[in-house]
Scaffold this motif. Structure first.
Motif, PDB file in Angstrom:
ATOM      1  N   THR A 136       7.513 -16.450  13.531  1.00 56.71           N
ATOM      2  CA  THR A 136       8.083 -16.719  12.210  1.00 56.71           C
ATOM      3  C   THR A 136       7.128 -16.268  11.113  1.00 56.71           C
ATOM      4  N   LEU A 137       5.846 -16.583  11.272  1.00 52.35           N
ATOM      5  CA  LEU A 137       4.855 -16.173  10.283  1.00 52.35           C
ATOM      6  C   LEU A 137       4.738 -14.656  10.211  1.00 52.35           C
ATOM      7  N   ALA A 138       4.818 -13.987  11.357  1.00 46.16           N
ATOM      8  CA  ALA A 138       4.738 -12.529  11.359  1.00 46.16           C
ATOM      9  C   ALA A 138       5.915 -11.924  10.601  1.00 46.16           C
ATOM     10  N   VAL A 139       7.102 -12.485  10.778  1.00 47.53           N
ATOM     11  CA  VAL A 139       8.276 -11.989  10.055  1.00 47.53           C
ATOM     12  C   VAL A 139       8.118 -12.253   8.559  1.00 47.53           C
ATOM     13  N   ALA A 140       7.627 -13.442   8.201  1.00 45.77           N
ATOM     14  CA  ALA A 140       7.425 -13.764   6.784  1.00 45.77           C
ATOM     15  C   ALA A 140       6.411 -12.813   6.148  1.00 45.77           C
ATOM     16  N   ARG A 141       5.351 -12.515   6.869  1.00 46.59           N
ATOM     17  CA  ARG A 141       4.359 -11.583   6.326  1.00 46.59           C
ATOM     18  C   ARG A 141       4.939 -10.177   6.192  1.00 46.59           C
ATOM     19  N   ALA A 142       5.798  -9.790   7.146  1.00 50.94           N
ATOM     20  CA  ALA A 142       6.448  -8.486   7.040  1.00 50.94           C
ATOM     21  C   ALA A 142       7.348  -8.437   5.812  1.00 50.94           C
ATOM     22  N   LEU A 189      14.722 -10.609  -0.242  1.00 55.55           N
ATOM     23  CA  LEU A 189      15.900  -9.752  -0.095  1.00 55.55           C
ATOM     24  C   LEU A 189      16.423  -9.245  -1.435  1.00 55.55           C
ATOM     25  N   THR A 190      16.084  -9.921  -2.522  1.00 57.31           N
ATOM     26  CA  THR A 190      16.510  -9.474  -3.849  1.00 57.31           C
ATOM     27  C   THR A 190      15.355  -8.836  -4.626  1.00 57.31           C
ATOM     28  N   GLY A 191      14.294  -8.463  -3.909  1.00 55.86           N
ATOM     29  CA  GLY A 191      13.189  -7.759  -4.551  1.00 55.86           C
ATOM     30  C   GLY A 191      12.232  -8.636  -5.318  1.00 55.86           C
ATOM     31  N   ARG A 192      12.149  -9.915  -4.952  1.00 55.88           N
ATOM     32  CA  ARG A 192      11.251 -10.846  -5.632  1.00 55.88           C
ATOM     33  C   ARG A 192      10.323 -11.483  -4.604  1.00 55.88           C
ATOM     34  N   ARG A 193       9.062 -11.608  -4.955  1.00 58.88           N
ATOM     35  CA  ARG A 193       8.091 -12.158  -4.019  1.00 58.88           C
ATOM     36  C   ARG A 193       7.659 -13.559  -4.431  1.00 58.88           C
ATOM     37  N   LEU A 194       7.665 -14.462  -3.482  1.00 55.70           N
ATOM     38  CA  LEU A 194       7.182 -15.825  -3.673  1.00 55.70           C
ATOM     39  C   LEU A 194       5.983 -16.062  -2.756  1.00 55.70           C
ATOM     40  N   ARG A 195       5.318 -17.171  -2.964  1.00 54.67           N
ATOM     41  CA  ARG A 195       4.273 -17.634  -2.048  1.00 54.67           C
ATOM     42  C   ARG A 195       4.868 -18.760  -1.211  1.00 54.67           C
ATOM     43  N   TRP A 196       4.795 -18.606   0.115  1.00 53.18           N
ATOM     44  CA  TRP A 196       5.266 -19.654   1.030  1.00 53.18           C
ATOM     45  C   TRP A 196       4.049 -20.430   1.510  1.00 53.18           C
ATOM     46  N   VAL A 197       4.085 -21.751   1.382  1.00 53.24           N
ATOM     47  CA  VAL A 197       2.915 -22.576   1.675  1.00 53.24           C
ATOM     48  C   VAL A 197       3.276 -23.686   2.658  1.00 53.24           C
ATOM     49  N   LEU A 198       2.425 -23.847   3.662  1.00 53.28           N
ATOM     50  CA  LEU A 198       2.481 -25.013   4.538  1.00 53.28           C
ATOM     51  C   LEU A 198       1.278 -25.876   4.195  1.00 53.28           C
ATOM     52  N   GLY A 199       1.520 -27.151   3.945  1.00 57.89           N
ATOM     53  CA  GLY A 199       0.438 -28.041   3.553  1.00 57.89           C
ATOM     54  C   GLY A 199       0.636 -29.438   4.081  1.00 57.89           C
ATOM     55  N   ALA A 200      -0.279 -30.324   3.699  1.00 57.99           N
ATOM     56  CA  ALA A 200      -0.239 -31.687   4.229  1.00 57.99           C
ATOM     57  C   ALA A 200      -0.905 -32.637   3.252  1.00 57.99           C
ATOM     58  N   ARG A 201      -0.592 -33.906   3.408  1.00 62.51           N
ATOM     59  CA  ARG A 201      -1.340 -34.968   2.735  1.00 62.51           C
ATOM     60  C   ARG A 201      -1.967 -35.815   3.837  1.00 62.51           C
ATOM     61  N   LEU A 202      -3.068 -36.463   3.501  1.00 66.08           N
ATOM     62  CA  LEU A 202      -3.818 -37.214   4.504  1.00 66.08           C
ATOM     63  C   LEU A 202      -3.552 -38.706   4.445  1.00 66.08           C
ATOM     64  N   ILE A 203      -3.187 -39.247   3.281  1.00 67.27           N
ATOM     65  CA  ILE A 203      -2.902 -40.680   3.150  1.00 67.27           C
ATOM     66  C   ILE A 203      -1.582 -40.851   2.397  1.00 67.27           C
ATOM     67  N   PRO A 204      -0.504 -41.250   3.082  1.00 65.85           N
ATOM     68  CA  PRO A 204      -0.359 -41.289   4.545  1.00 65.85           C
ATOM     69  C   PRO A 204      -0.201 -39.879   5.093  1.00 65.85           C
ATOM     70  N   HIS A 205      -0.365 -39.732   6.410  1.00 71.33           N
ATOM     71  CA  HIS A 205      -0.235 -38.424   7.023  1.00 71.33           C
ATOM     72  C   HIS A 205       1.180 -37.885   6.812  1.00 71.33           C
ATOM     73  N   VAL A 235       1.500 -17.677   2.803  1.00 70.57           N
ATOM     74  CA  VAL A 235       2.006 -16.335   3.088  1.00 70.57           C
ATOM     75  C   VAL A 235       2.407 -15.722   1.749  1.00 70.57           C
ATOM     76  N   GLU A 236       1.750 -14.639   1.392  1.00 68.42           N
ATOM     77  CA  GLU A 236       2.092 -13.919   0.181  1.00 68.42           C
ATOM     78  C   GLU A 236       1.550 -12.518   0.263  1.00 68.42           C
ATOM     79  N   ARG A 237       2.015 -11.644  -0.606  1.00 66.15           N
ATOM     80  CA  ARG A 237       1.504 -10.291  -0.636  1.00 66.15           C
ATOM     81  C   ARG A 237       0.083 -10.308  -1.173  1.00 66.15           C
ATOM     82  N   SER A 238      -0.797  -9.563  -0.512  1.00 71.36           N
ATOM     83  CA  SER A 238      -2.210  -9.625  -0.882  1.00 71.36           C
ATOM     84  C   SER A 238      -2.564  -8.749  -2.062  1.00 71.36           C
TER      85      SER A 238
END
Length: 239
Positions: A136-142, A189-205, A235-238
Motif C-alpha cells: 500500500t505504501l509503495a502504491v501511495a509513493r508511486a 487522480l485530479t493532479g493535486r498532491r497531499l501529504r498522507w500521515v500515519l501517527g499516534a498518541r501515547l496517552i491514551p494509546h 508519504v509525500e513528493r520529495s
C-alpha cells in the motif's frame, strides 16, 4: 545510505510509537519513556542485556527500585524481540508542532471530483484489505509521481468531501486509514498532491491517519479526534 527496515517511529515526551510495515500486516507497538530508553540503546549498538542494565542504573540513581525496573525491562525486551522490533526505525521529517486542524465540511465538488473520490475509495479499500501495508505504501509513493502540484487547503477539502460522499454509499466500514488514503489518492487522480500521515498518541494509546495540505490537517471529526498526534510515517513528493 541508511538501511530501510520497514519500521517507523513517532516520538513524544510520553514515549514512542512504532509502526511495523513489514509483511504480513502493519501493526503498532507503544513504549513508555522507560521502554523507549531501552529501545533506543538496543537499536544503536548496545547489546540488549547491557541496555537493560544501563537503564536500570539510570533509574536506580533516581530512587526507583532496580529489581522492578529490571523485571519490567526484560519483559519489554522479550516482547520487542518476539515482534522483531529491536531494529533501527525511520523517523519522519520534522513538522510544525502546532498545525491547524480543520474539521470535515461538506464542500461541493465537480463531477470529476466525485468520480475521483469514488475511484480513490475503491483503490484504498482494495489495497488495505487485500495487500500488506508495505505494498500500500509503495502504491501511495508511486502516486506522488503523477503529474500535478501541491494542493491548497480548499482543494484538499474538496477531495476529502468527495471521499466522504463515496463512503456514505459504501456498505462496509471505512475508518481513518481508508478515508485518508482514499483522499490522498483522489487528490492525486485530479493532479493535486497531499501529504498522507500515519501517527499516534501515547496517552491514551491510539493510532490515526490523516492528510495534510499547506501544513493544515484536513477533514477531522470534531467529536472524536483528540489532538495532538505525533507523526510516525509520511508519504509525500520529495520535491
Amino acid at each position: 545510505m541508511k538501511k530501510q527496515t520497514g519500521v517507523h517511529v513517532g516520538v513524544s515526551a510520553d514515549g514512542i510509537a512504532l509502526v511495523d510495515t513489514r509483511p504480513p500486516r502493519g501493526r503498532w507497538f507503544f513504549l513508555d519513556p522507560v521502554g523507549a530508553q531501552l529501545w533506543a540503546k538496543a537499536t544503536t549498538g548496545t547489546p540488549t542485556p547491557e541496555a537493560v542494565e544501563e537503564v536500570v542504573a539510570y533509574w536506580q540513581l533516581r530512587g526507583v527500585d532496580p529489581a522492578r525496573v529490571r523485571a519490567d525491562l526484560r519483559q519489554v525486551a522479550d516482547s520487542l524481540e518476539r515482534a522483531r522490533l529491536l531494529v533501527p526505525a525511520q523517523r519522519p521529517p520534522a513538522r510544525p508542532a502546532r498545525r491547524q486542524v480543520r474539521f470535515a465540511t461538506p464542500v461541493p465538488g465537480r463531477l470529476r471530483d466525485q468520480i475521483a473520490g469514488q475511484v480513490g475509495l475503491a483503490l484504498a479499500l482494495a489495497l488495505l484489505r487485500c495487500t500488506p501495508l508495505g505494498i500500500t505504501l509503495a502504491v501511495a509513493r508511486a502516486a506522488t509521481r503523477l503529474p500535478g502540484r501541491a494542493a491548497t487547503v480548499a482543494e484538499a477539502e474538496t477531495a476529502h468531501a468527495a471521499v466522504r460522499r463515496a463512503i456514505r454509499a459504501w456498505p462496509g466500514r471505512a475508518a481513518c486509514l481508508e478515508e485518508s488514503l482514499a483522499t490522498f489518492l483522489a487528490a492525486a487522480l485530479t493532479g493535486r498532491r497531499l501529504r498522507w500521515v500515519l501517527g499516534a498518541r501515547l496517552i491514551p494509546h491510539g493510532a490515526h491517519a490523516w492528510v495534510e495540505a499547506e501544513d493544515a490537517v484536513i477533514g477531522q471529526d470534531e467529536t472524536d479526534r483528540v489532538w495532538p498526534y505525533v507523526d510516525a510515517l509520511q508519504v509525500e513528493r520529495s520535491n
